[in-house]
Design an enzyme around this catalytic site. Structure first.
Site, PDB file in Angstrom:
ATOM      1  N   GLY A  13       0.834  -1.210   0.000  1.00 56.46           N
ATOM      2  CA  GLY A  13       0.000   0.000   0.000  1.00 56.46           C
ATOM      3  C   GLY A  13       0.860   1.247   0.000  1.00 56.46           C
ATOM      4  O   GLY A  13       1.848   1.323   0.727  1.00 56.46           O
ATOM      5  N   ARG A  91       0.800  -5.028  -5.277  1.00 58.38           N
ATOM      6  CA  ARG A  91       0.774  -6.057  -4.222  1.00 58.38           C
ATOM      7  C   ARG A  91       1.215  -7.405  -4.799  1.00 58.38           C
ATOM      8  O   ARG A  91       0.811  -8.459  -4.331  1.00 58.38           O
ATOM      9  CB  ARG A  91      -0.616  -6.140  -3.598  1.00 58.38           C
ATOM     10  CG  ARG A  91      -0.996  -4.900  -2.797  1.00 58.38           C
ATOM     11  CD  ARG A  91      -2.027  -5.219  -1.759  1.00 58.38           C
ATOM     12  NE  ARG A  91      -2.478  -4.046  -1.012  1.00 58.38           N
ATOM     13  CZ  ARG A  91      -1.864  -3.573   0.056  1.00 58.38           C
ATOM     14  NH1 ARG A  91      -0.767  -4.146   0.499  1.00 58.38           N
ATOM     15  NH2 ARG A  91      -2.351  -2.517   0.675  1.00 58.38           N
ATOM     16  N   ASP A 123       5.231  -5.371   5.877  1.00 57.53           N
ATOM     17  CA  ASP A 123       5.645  -6.754   6.138  1.00 57.53           C
ATOM     18  C   ASP A 123       5.656  -7.630   4.884  1.00 57.53           C
ATOM     19  O   ASP A 123       6.567  -8.452   4.717  1.00 57.53           O
ATOM     20  CB  ASP A 123       4.785  -7.388   7.247  1.00 57.53           C
ATOM     21  CG  ASP A 123       3.302  -7.340   6.928  1.00 57.53           C
ATOM     22  OD1 ASP A 123       2.905  -6.612   5.987  1.00 57.53           O
ATOM     23  OD2 ASP A 123       2.534  -8.031   7.607  1.00 57.53           O
ATOM     24  N   THR A 145       4.268   1.908   6.425  1.00 55.02           N
ATOM     25  CA  THR A 145       2.875   1.445   6.397  1.00 55.02           C
ATOM     26  C   THR A 145       2.092   2.315   7.360  1.00 55.02           C
ATOM     27  O   THR A 145       2.571   2.584   8.480  1.00 55.02           O
ATOM     28  CB  THR A 145       2.681  -0.043   6.793  1.00 55.02           C
ATOM     29  OG1 THR A 145       1.278  -0.252   7.056  1.00 55.02           O
ATOM     30  CG2 THR A 145       3.466  -0.464   8.015  1.00 55.02           C
ATOM     31  N   ASP A 147      -0.241   1.368   8.923  1.00 52.59           N
ATOM     32  CA  ASP A 147      -0.712   0.497  10.015  1.00 52.59           C
ATOM     33  C   ASP A 147       0.236   0.512  11.233  1.00 52.59           C
ATOM     34  O   ASP A 147      -0.156   0.122  12.314  1.00 52.59           O
ATOM     35  CB  ASP A 147      -0.835  -0.959   9.525  1.00 52.59           C
ATOM     36  CG  ASP A 147      -1.759  -1.092   8.319  1.00 52.59           C
ATOM     37  OD1 ASP A 147      -2.511  -0.142   8.050  1.00 52.59           O
ATOM     38  OD2 ASP A 147      -1.712  -2.136   7.644  1.00 52.59           O
ATOM     39  N   ASP A 149       2.502  -1.473  12.073  1.00 52.90           N
ATOM     40  CA  ASP A 149       2.399  -2.790  12.711  1.00 52.90           C
ATOM     41  C   ASP A 149       3.664  -3.638  12.550  1.00 52.90           C
ATOM     42  O   ASP A 149       3.625  -4.852  12.701  1.00 52.90           O
ATOM     43  CB  ASP A 149       1.188  -3.549  12.149  1.00 52.90           C
ATOM     44  CG  ASP A 149       1.287  -3.803  10.647  1.00 52.90           C
ATOM     45  OD1 ASP A 149       2.194  -3.222  10.000  1.00 52.90           O
ATOM     46  OD2 ASP A 149       0.474  -4.572  10.116  1.00 52.90           O
ATOM     47  N   GLY A 190      -5.887  -0.354   9.067  1.00 52.79           N
ATOM     48  CA  GLY A 190      -4.971  -0.918  10.061  1.00 52.79           C
ATOM     49  C   GLY A 190      -4.870  -2.427  10.072  1.00 52.79           C
ATOM     50  O   GLY A 190      -4.132  -2.995  10.866  1.00 52.79           O
ATOM     51  N   ARG A 191      -5.702  -3.076   9.245  1.00 46.60           N
ATOM     52  CA  ARG A 191      -5.710  -4.544   9.232  1.00 46.60           C
ATOM     53  C   ARG A 191      -5.900  -5.103  10.632  1.00 46.60           C
ATOM     54  O   ARG A 191      -6.837  -4.758  11.288  1.00 46.60           O
ATOM     55  CB  ARG A 191      -4.430  -5.096   8.610  1.00 46.60           C
ATOM     56  CG  ARG A 191      -4.398  -4.967   7.131  1.00 46.60           C
ATOM     57  CD  ARG A 191      -3.931  -6.266   6.435  1.00 46.60           C
ATOM     58  NE  ARG A 191      -4.243  -6.172   5.036  1.00 46.60           N
ATOM     59  CZ  ARG A 191      -3.384  -5.833   4.064  1.00 46.60           C
ATOM     60  NH1 ARG A 191      -2.132  -5.569   4.362  1.00 46.60           N
ATOM     61  NH2 ARG A 191      -3.781  -5.771   2.822  1.00 46.60           N
TER      62      ARG A 191
HETATM   63  O1  F6P Z   1      -1.522  -2.013   4.893  1.00 51.32           O
HETATM   64  C1  F6P Z   1      -2.003  -0.750   4.590  1.00 51.32           C
HETATM   65  C2  F6P Z   1      -3.481  -0.790   4.284  1.00 51.32           C
HETATM   66  O2  F6P Z   1      -3.901   0.533   4.047  1.00 51.32           O
HETATM   67  C3  F6P Z   1      -4.342  -1.457   5.348  1.00 51.32           C
HETATM   68  O3  F6P Z   1      -4.587  -0.625   6.443  1.00 51.32           O
HETATM   69  C4  F6P Z   1      -5.565  -1.798   4.541  1.00 51.32           C
HETATM   70  O4  F6P Z   1      -6.281  -2.885   5.103  1.00 51.32           O
HETATM   71  C5  F6P Z   1      -4.995  -2.174   3.217  1.00 51.32           C
HETATM   72  O5  F6P Z   1      -3.735  -1.546   3.119  1.00 51.32           O
HETATM   73  C6  F6P Z   1      -5.845  -1.765   2.038  1.00 51.32           C
HETATM   74  O6  F6P Z   1      -5.214  -2.193   0.876  1.00 51.32           O
HETATM   75  P1  F6P Z   1      -5.651  -1.818  -0.605  1.00 51.32           P
HETATM   76  O7  F6P Z   1      -5.112  -0.474  -0.918  1.00 51.32           O
HETATM   77  O8  F6P Z   1      -5.022  -2.888  -1.420  1.00 51.32           O
HETATM   78  O9  F6P Z   1      -7.149  -1.830  -0.622  1.00 51.32           O
END
Ligand code: F6P
Length: 371
Positions: A13, A91, A123, A145, A147, A149, A190-191
């Site tokens: 992300g 991704r 990660d 990130t 998050d 995390d 934030g997952r």
């Molecule tokens: O890991 C960062 C993040 O923004 C998370 O908080 C969220 O769940 C995810 O990426 C969303 O990903 P995408 O942009 O692929 O929808």
């Protein structure tokens, strides 16, 4: 003078703070004064679209030119003012068991004649970097990130800018919520980790904060809302992390799709909470999903500064030939740790020391925290 080529790649992300980090890697590595001191002249290329840029094409074919971009000091001069990643991201997981492209990846790295690859990621991206490091590729990592995390670092690029988005969003909601005496349930990203919700809630003064690390009872949320109203509140702001779930329930997913690293897109808990509260309290309750706004916009001052420090430190690691490391911020210092140490996660909120399970909010003891 020796010549060496460095590649920079951003994966996962996007977020604010990545471009400042790229700028400062480039400026530090290409700095003429430093180059003559170390007797190495670096050349830097950016790899477009994360790992996808390294597996899509054969790097010796003419159409692979679009996958890389030479980076110069002049080119990155203004990058610290921009959000997202100017290199693009994806991704893509080259080690995805369903479609393993790691052989192509390693061949392409060789064809590019990269001495070192600097990887800016969370990660998933750093997990790939660590595998490459074990295969003998010279890797340096930078944590990013929203998050926050990743274990082993107290900061990951993008987090503070996301905090500011949450604060601004909640400030805007407050005026309209107050006028209409409404309850707002605001969903943050934030997952599986609750940092964005907990610290975003603390920064914006949310009344209730629900995090993935502690399953919530909607009945308890109702009691708290009614208690607040009895003591004079005209409206309520409830922050809920996308990964939070009710007692006995499971995570809310937007759909069943799975990315290359096995993640499903989370969302829906704010809606669930708003409906549940409306039914139980009779108060007009709305949900609001902040979603990708949290990843967007220009980097705040802190992310520009941390991007700068992380970028310079990453270039230092290259010069020191200290590979397999990720730059990190620990107890007020910029340092470096083995990439593997950042992969023993996710780093979650410690409910015992950080969260008040009665109030559903941050603890109101700081100096007397029990552990
Ligand atoms: O890991 C960062 C993040 O923004 C998370 O908080 C969220 O769940 C995810 O990426 C969303 O990903 P995408 O942009 O692929 O929808």
């Amino acid at each position: 003078m020796n010549k060496q080529r460095i590649g920079i790649l951003t994966g996962g992300g996007d977020c604010a703070g990545i471009n400042p980090a790229i700028k400062w890697i480039v400026k530090t590595a290409l700095d003429k004064r430093l180059a003559s001191e170390r007797n190495i002249q670096y050349e830097i290329i950016g790899i477009r679209n994360g790992w996808q840029g390294l597996v899509d094409k054969d790097m010796t074919s003419p159409d692979a030119q679009g996958c890389i971009v030479p980076l110069t000091e002049v080119q990155v001069r203004t990058w610290d003012r921009y959000g997202g990643t100017n290199l693009g991201t994806s991704r893509t997981n080259p080690y995805n068991p369903q479609n393993d492209q790691s052989k192509v990846l390693i061949e392409n790295l060789e064809k590019l004649d990269l001495h070192t690859l600097i990887v800016i990621g969370g990660d998933d991206t750093l997990g790939v970097a660590s595998k490459l490091s074990r295969e003998g590729v010279n890797i340096v990592g930078i944590p990013k990130t929203i998050d926050k995390d990743l274990p082993g670092t107290d900061y990951t690029l993008g987090f503070e800018t996301a905090m500011n988005v949450i604060v601004e969003g909640v400030d805007r909601l407050r005026t309209t919520a107050g006028s209409h005496q409404r309850t707002f349930v605001v969903e943050t990203m934030g997952r599986k980790s609750g940092w964005l919700a907990l610290e975003g809630g603390a920064s914006s003064g949310a009344y209730i904060i629900l995090i993935p690390e502690y399953d919530f009872s909607i009945e308890r949320v109702k009691e708290l809302v009614l208690e607040g109203r009895r003591s004079g509140a005209r409206y309520d702001i409830i922050i809920v992390a996308e990964g939070a779930k009710p007692v006995g329930g499971i995570e809310f997913v937007r759909n069943e799709s799975v990315d290359g690293f096995g993640h499903k897109p989370l969302s829906g808990v704010a809606d669930f909470g708003a409906r549940g509260l409306n039914e139980r309290t009779g108060l007009e309750t709305r949900s609001m999903v902040l979603s990708h706004l949290q990843r967007g916009g220009v980097p705040c001052a802190y992310d520009r500064r941390m991007g700068r420090y992380f970028g310079i430190a990453a270039a230092d690691l290259v010069v020191m030939k200290d590979f397999g490391k990720m730059v990190s911020y620990r107890r007020g210092e910029i340092t470096a740790i083995p990439i593997e140490d950042a992969l023993r996660g996710p780093c979650l909120v410690d409910v015992e020391t950080e969260y008040d399970i009665e109030r559903y909010n941050g603890r109101r003891t700081i100096l007397r925290r029990s552990k």
